[in-house]
Design a protein around this motif. Structure first.
Motif, PDB file in Angstrom:
ATOM      1  N   MET A 122      32.690  36.991  49.564  1.00  0.00           N
ATOM      2  CA  MET A 122      34.069  36.489  49.033  1.00  0.00           C
ATOM      3  C   MET A 122      34.446  35.236  49.687  1.00  0.00           C
ATOM      4  O   MET A 122      33.913  34.902  50.256  1.00  0.00           O
ATOM      5  CB  MET A 122      35.196  37.608  49.524  1.00  0.00           C
ATOM      6  CG  MET A 122      34.868  39.204  48.981  1.00  0.00           C
ATOM      7  SD  MET A 122      35.115  39.457  47.403  1.00  0.00           S
ATOM      8  CE  MET A 122      37.015  39.251  47.274  1.00  0.00           C
TER       9      MET A 122
ATOM     10  N   VAL B 214      41.456  40.078  47.477  1.00  0.00           N
ATOM     11  CA  VAL B 214      41.383  38.718  46.679  1.00  0.00           C
ATOM     12  C   VAL B 214      42.406  37.612  47.063  1.00  0.00           C
ATOM     13  O   VAL B 214      43.530  38.251  47.021  1.00  0.00           O
ATOM     14  CB  VAL B 214      41.127  38.878  45.637  1.00  0.00           C
ATOM     15  CG1 VAL B 214      40.778  37.837  44.562  1.00  0.00           C
ATOM     16  CG2 VAL B 214      39.864  39.631  45.092  1.00  0.00           C
TER      17      VAL B 214
ATOM     18  N   VAL C  78      29.831  45.733  40.921  1.00  0.00           N
ATOM     19  CA  VAL C  78      30.849  45.168  41.203  1.00  0.00           C
ATOM     20  C   VAL C  78      31.474  44.504  39.743  1.00  0.00           C
ATOM     21  O   VAL C  78      30.905  44.318  38.947  1.00  0.00           O
ATOM     22  CB  VAL C  78      30.419  43.739  41.871  1.00  0.00           C
ATOM     23  CG1 VAL C  78      31.624  42.920  42.225  1.00  0.00           C
ATOM     24  CG2 VAL C  78      29.703  44.016  43.058  1.00  0.00           C
TER      25      VAL C  78
ATOM     26  N   CYS D 272      38.746  42.185  42.418  1.00  0.00           N
ATOM     27  CA  CYS D 272      37.234  42.623  42.673  1.00  0.00           C
ATOM     28  C   CYS D 272      37.116  43.947  43.269  1.00  0.00           C
ATOM     29  O   CYS D 272      37.712  44.275  44.028  1.00  0.00           O
ATOM     30  CB  CYS D 272      36.809  41.635  43.954  1.00  0.00           C
ATOM     31  SG  CYS D 272      35.000  41.897  44.309  1.00  0.00           S
TER      32      CYS D 272
ATOM     33  N   LEU E 176      34.331  42.081  38.438  1.00  0.00           N
ATOM     34  CA  LEU E 176      35.508  40.981  38.928  1.00  0.00           C
ATOM     35  C   LEU E 176      36.556  40.976  37.714  1.00  0.00           C
ATOM     36  O   LEU E 176      36.101  40.839  36.402  1.00  0.00           O
ATOM     37  CB  LEU E 176      34.511  39.697  38.853  1.00  0.00           C
ATOM     38  CG  LEU E 176      33.519  39.634  40.003  1.00  0.00           C
ATOM     39  CD1 LEU E 176      32.737  38.111  39.797  1.00  0.00           C
ATOM     40  CD2 LEU E 176      34.265  39.820  41.426  1.00  0.00           C
TER      41      LEU E 176
ATOM     42  N   LEU F 119      40.790  34.629  38.988  1.00  0.00           N
ATOM     43  CA  LEU F 119      40.142  35.935  39.638  1.00  0.00           C
ATOM     44  C   LEU F 119      41.472  36.861  40.208  1.00  0.00           C
ATOM     45  O   LEU F 119      42.231  36.279  41.069  1.00  0.00           O
ATOM     46  CB  LEU F 119      39.487  35.481  40.800  1.00  0.00           C
ATOM     47  CG  LEU F 119      38.516  36.937  41.436  1.00  0.00           C
ATOM     48  CD1 LEU F 119      37.901  37.729  40.368  1.00  0.00           C
ATOM     49  CD2 LEU F 119      37.933  36.432  42.592  1.00  0.00           C
TER      50      LEU F 119
ATOM     51  N   SER G 175      36.686  40.327  32.307  1.00  0.00           N
ATOM     52  CA  SER G 175      36.159  40.847  33.433  1.00  0.00           C
ATOM     53  C   SER G 175      34.562  40.714  33.232  1.00  0.00           C
ATOM     54  O   SER G 175      33.960  40.462  32.339  1.00  0.00           O
ATOM     55  CB  SER G 175      36.504  42.554  33.845  1.00  0.00           C
ATOM     56  OG  SER G 175      35.954  43.125  32.859  1.00  0.00           O
TER      57      SER G 175
END
Length: 179
Positions: A154, A104, A55, A41, A57, A38, A64
């Motif tokens: 998160m 992140v 959202v 975000c 990611l 990851l 993604s």
């Protein structure tokens, strides 16, 4: 994606509001994400992790997920939110809105993906998605009680007490290939 989920009726009469998934088959999502790091975000700048309508990611290898939700009226005024997931491989289409990057931590790799599911009163609702990460932490994106809204939890954040319903009423169902 549709702004609502089609209501499926299971053989036992239970109504089911499933995840809407584009870009991958339902059982493929874990395999497509497993081992990916990851990297980012993002939410639109006018939104926050605690109340977002979209959202994104981003993972390594230019992959993604775009997460949104739909609201479906089941009966009377009872409206339930379901998660929409679009798997994007390659460059994502540029949006006209401005984006904010949420912090992140580094070194987060996906072990598997799961659906956050609510069940009650003859109804099953796929309300969110949860990524189980290699360090044991979780990242969750789940529909909340404001129509069209998501709550992003998160890695390292305290688990919420409720989403659309109390958190204790939800289960996490691993996404796996059938067979």
């Amino acid at each position: 994606m549709k702004p609502y989920s089609a209501i499926e009726v299971l053989p036992d009469g239970v109504r089911y509001l499933p995840i809407q998934l584009e870009g991958a088959e339902p059982g493929e999502l874990t395999e497509l994400l497993r081992g990916r790091q990851l990297l980012a975000c993002r939410v639109p700048t006018t939104q926050t992790a605690s109340l977002a309508w979209q959202v994104i990611l981003s993972f390594d290898s230019n992959v993604s997920l775009e997460l949104t939700c739909s609201s479906t009226v089941v009966q009377g005024w009872d409206e339930f939110g379901t998660i929409n997931v679009e798997f994007l491989a390659g460059a994502a289409a540029e949006s006209t809105c401005e984006w904010a990057n949420l912090e992140v931590p580094e070194g987060l790799y996906v072990e598997y993906a799961a659906i956050v599911r609510w069940q009650g009163a003859g109804l099953i609702v796929d309300s969110g998605i949860r990524l189980h990460l290699s360090d044991g932490r979780l990242l969750s994106v789940v529909v909340v009680d404001a129509p069209g809204s998501l709550l992003l939890t998160m890695p390292g954040d305290a688990a919420p007490h409720s989403w659309q319903f109390p958190a204790t009423e939800y289960v996490s169902v691993p996404i796996e290939k059938a067979g």
